[in-house]
Design an enzyme around this catalytic site. Structure first.
Site, PDB file in Angstrom:
ATOM      1  N   SER A  31       0.552  -1.316   0.391  1.00  0.00           N
ATOM      2  CA  SER A  31      -0.090   0.002  -0.030  1.00  0.00           C
ATOM      3  C   SER A  31       0.656   1.023  -0.071  1.00  0.00           C
ATOM      4  O   SER A  31       1.817   1.165   0.274  1.00  0.00           O
ATOM      5  CB  SER A  31      -0.823   0.071   1.196  1.00  0.00           C
ATOM      6  OG  SER A  31      -0.232   0.159   2.648  1.00  0.00           O
ATOM      7  N   ASP A  70      -1.079  -1.119  -3.880  1.00  0.00           N
ATOM      8  CA  ASP A  70      -2.900  -1.762  -3.627  1.00  0.00           C
ATOM      9  C   ASP A  70      -3.442  -0.148  -3.229  1.00  0.00           C
ATOM     10  O   ASP A  70      -2.536   0.089  -2.630  1.00  0.00           O
ATOM     11  CB  ASP A  70      -2.892  -2.434  -1.689  1.00  0.00           C
ATOM     12  CG  ASP A  70      -3.906  -3.031  -1.737  1.00  0.00           C
ATOM     13  OD1 ASP A  70      -4.543  -2.900  -1.949  1.00  0.00           O
ATOM     14  OD2 ASP A  70      -3.982  -3.089   0.140  1.00  0.00           O
ATOM     15  N   ASP A 119      -7.085   3.375  -7.554  1.00  0.00           N
ATOM     16  CA  ASP A 119      -7.899   3.712  -6.654  1.00  0.00           C
ATOM     17  C   ASP A 119      -9.297   4.924  -7.243  1.00  0.00           C
ATOM     18  O   ASP A 119      -8.735   6.051  -6.506  1.00  0.00           O
ATOM     19  CB  ASP A 119      -8.034   3.493  -5.389  1.00  0.00           C
ATOM     20  CG  ASP A 119      -9.124   3.673  -4.555  1.00  0.00           C
ATOM     21  OD1 ASP A 119     -10.558   3.707  -5.328  1.00  0.00           O
ATOM     22  OD2 ASP A 119      -9.313   2.824  -3.547  1.00  0.00           O
ATOM     23  N   HIS A 173     -12.255  -7.032  -2.043  1.00  0.00           N
ATOM     24  CA  HIS A 173     -11.133  -5.805  -0.863  1.00  0.00           C
ATOM     25  C   HIS A 173     -11.913  -6.109   0.630  1.00  0.00           C
ATOM     26  O   HIS A 173     -12.849  -7.162   0.158  1.00  0.00           O
ATOM     27  CB  HIS A 173     -10.994  -4.078  -1.084  1.00  0.00           C
ATOM     28  CG  HIS A 173     -10.455  -4.216  -1.784  1.00  0.00           C
ATOM     29  ND1 HIS A 173      -8.661  -3.270  -1.640  1.00  0.00           N
ATOM     30  CD2 HIS A 173      -9.751  -4.043  -3.243  1.00  0.00           C
ATOM     31  CE1 HIS A 173      -8.384  -3.190  -3.005  1.00  0.00           C
ATOM     32  NE2 HIS A 173      -9.497  -3.934  -3.712  1.00  0.00           N
ATOM     33  N   ILE A 219      -6.540  -9.179   1.778  1.00  0.00           N
ATOM     34  CA  ILE A 219      -6.336 -10.208   3.282  1.00  0.00           C
ATOM     35  C   ILE A 219      -5.665  -9.925   3.880  1.00  0.00           C
ATOM     36  O   ILE A 219      -4.086  -9.734   3.887  1.00  0.00           O
ATOM     37  CB  ILE A 219      -6.701 -11.314   3.333  1.00  0.00           C
ATOM     38  CG1 ILE A 219      -7.496 -12.481   2.762  1.00  0.00           C
ATOM     39  CG2 ILE A 219      -6.366 -11.161   4.663  1.00  0.00           C
ATOM     40  CD1 ILE A 219      -7.714 -13.640   2.720  1.00  0.00           C
TER      41      ILE A 219
HETATM   42  P1  13P Z   1      -8.546  -5.855   5.489  1.00  0.00           P
HETATM   43  O1  13P Z   1      -8.703  -5.021   6.368  1.00  0.00           O
HETATM   44  O2  13P Z   1      -9.840  -7.082   5.243  1.00  0.00           O
HETATM   45  O3  13P Z   1      -7.672  -7.352   5.984  1.00  0.00           O
HETATM   46  O4  13P Z   1      -8.422  -6.293   3.611  1.00  0.00           O
HETATM   47  C1  13P Z   1      -7.438  -5.421   3.337  1.00  0.00           C
HETATM   48  C2  13P Z   1      -7.618  -5.110   2.042  1.00  0.00           C
HETATM   49  O5  13P Z   1      -8.440  -4.730   1.839  1.00  0.00           O
HETATM   50  C3  13P Z   1      -6.391  -4.526   1.630  1.00  0.00           C
HETATM   51  O6  13P Z   1      -5.627  -3.321  -0.177  1.00  0.00           O
HETATM   52  O1  G3H Z   2      -6.999  -1.942   2.228  1.00  0.00           O
HETATM   53  C1  G3H Z   2      -5.864  -1.135   3.396  1.00  0.00           C
HETATM   54  C2  G3H Z   2      -5.259  -2.369   3.167  1.00  0.00           C
HETATM   55  O2  G3H Z   2      -5.367  -3.235   4.652  1.00  0.00           O
HETATM   56  C3  G3H Z   2      -3.848  -1.618   4.023  1.00  0.00           C
HETATM   57  O3  G3H Z   2      -3.460  -0.639   4.864  1.00  0.00           O
HETATM   58  O4  G3H Z   2      -2.824   1.227   4.008  1.00  0.00           O
HETATM   59  O5  G3H Z   2      -2.817   0.626   6.526  1.00  0.00           O
HETATM   60  O6  G3H Z   2      -1.554   0.134   4.672  1.00  0.00           O
HETATM   61  P1  G3H Z   2      -2.398   0.412   5.269  1.00  0.00           P
HETATM   62 ZN    ZN Z   3      -8.782  -2.625   0.203  1.00  0.00          ZN
END
Ligand code: 13P
Ligand code: G3H
Ligand code: ZN
Length: 320
Positions: free
Chosen positions: A50, A83, A105, A222, A266
């Site tokens: 991310s 991500d 996104d 997601h 996940i």
């Molecule tokens: P969770 O917070 O349910 O693990 O989802 C993670 C996610 O969607 C990352 O993009």
């Molecule tokens: O969807 C988000 C993921 O769980 C990543 O989380 O932005 O805290 O790294 P983060």
């Molecule tokens: Zn997500």
């Protein structure tokens, strides 16, 4: 084998009625735990990074950790994915910097602006052999520090235009999942005969409508952690405070994987396993201070959570 895109993975997953696990990585122990489980279970995998992970660990460190996993796991296909790419510049930096897949996104923009932004990313990515995930609809919960109180479901009537105008390779949709460990409020749940809170069922009607409109097209979910109560208890029994942490029931994710959902994200479940394990370790060993001693059991427990997902939820064990 070198890093791959998700194209072939998604085709096989769609046809085979299973999904690929997309697990978030932030440090060496998490990369090792995920990829060791996938290596042992012969599962293809998506390692995703991310914006927050890049800010925390640095782009180069994360790419090099994933490259190390590729060397250690030569027989399983691994995708390196961005991500929740927030803008074109971040996507470009990842495309130029070794990623094989990016998500743009644009879900917080208007439909028109989402199309424009996503199309721009797709053009650049495809010119560089990289695939793109787009998103329609917003999930409730926290996305990169931005909190969305209310999500909005994906509107199936928009998906064909979005996919054809942008050229995206996969589409994330909102059908009732949300990010983080508090996906449902207790008042949204019913209580079963064992006194356990049962969350509302995902909107499979929306998923089915989307799939009818986009035949053979890979859909992404997601916010798909199940928030294992074993680890919520471990956190709470060892000084933590996570009341009413509730996730998506695993049977519903298994059902989604058997339909058009090819990628299931996940992250929170791995965070919970890590935090619960470390809290317990400190509680039981207040004198210890060598990080290896508490990171080792944390890594081992993340690995078992991933193994369980591969076998019992995603159905992708043995598919490498
Ligand atoms: P969770 O917070 O349910 O693990 O989802 C993670 C996610 O969607 C990352 O993009
Ligand atoms: O969807 C988000 C993921 O769980 C990543 O989380 O932005 O805290 O790294 P983060
Ligand atoms: Zn997500």
């Amino acid at each position: 084998m070198p890093l791959v895109t998700s194209t072939e993975m998604f085709k096989k997953a769609y046809e085979g009625g299973y999904a690929i696990g997309a697990f978030n990585v932030n440090n060496m122990e998490i990369v090792q735990a995920i990829t060791e489980a996938c290596k042992e279970e012969k599962a293809p995998v998506i390692l995703q990074v991310s914006k927050g992970a890049r800010a925390y660990a640095n782009h180069t460190y994360l790419v090099k950790l994933v490259e190390a996993a590729v060397i250690e796991c030569p027989d399983i296909p691994i995708v390196l994915h961005l991500d929740h790419g927030p803008d074109f510049e971040t996507c470009k930096a990842c495309i130029d910097g070794g990623f094989t897949s990016v998500m743009i996104d644009g879900s917080s923009h208007s439909f028109k602006d989402n199309i424009e932004l996503t199309k721009k990313v797709v053009e650049y990515a495809h010119d560089h052999g990289v695939v793109v995930e787009g998103e329609l609809g917003t999930l409730a919960g926290i996305e990169d520090e931005v909190s969305h109180e209310e999500g909005s479901y994906t509107r199936p009537e928009e998906v064909e235009e979005f996919v054809s105008k942008t050229g995206v390779d996969s589409l994330a949709i909102a059908i009732g999942t949300s990010h983080g460990a508090y996906k449902f409020k207790p008042e949204q749940c019913t209580v079963n005969e064992k006194g356990i809170l049962v969350p509302p069922t995902l909107r499979f009607d929306i998923l089915e409508d989307v799939s009818r409109r986009l035949p053979m097209f890979p859909i992404v979910l997601h916010g798909s952690s199940s928030v294992p109560q074993e680890y919520v208890k471990m956190v709470n029994d060892n000084g933590g405070k996570m009341p009413n942490a509730i996730g998506v029931p695993e049977e519903q994710l298994r059902k989604a994987a058997s339909l058009s959902v090819c990628k299931i994200n996940i992250d929170s479940d791995l965070r919970l396993a890590m935090t619960g394990t470390i809290r317990k370790f400190f509680n039981e060993h207040p004198d210890k201070f060598d990080p290896r001693e508490y990171l080792k059991p944390a890594r081992a427990n993340i690995k078992e959570v991933v193994r369980h997902k591969l076998i019992d939820v995603l159905g992708c064990a043995g598919k490498a």
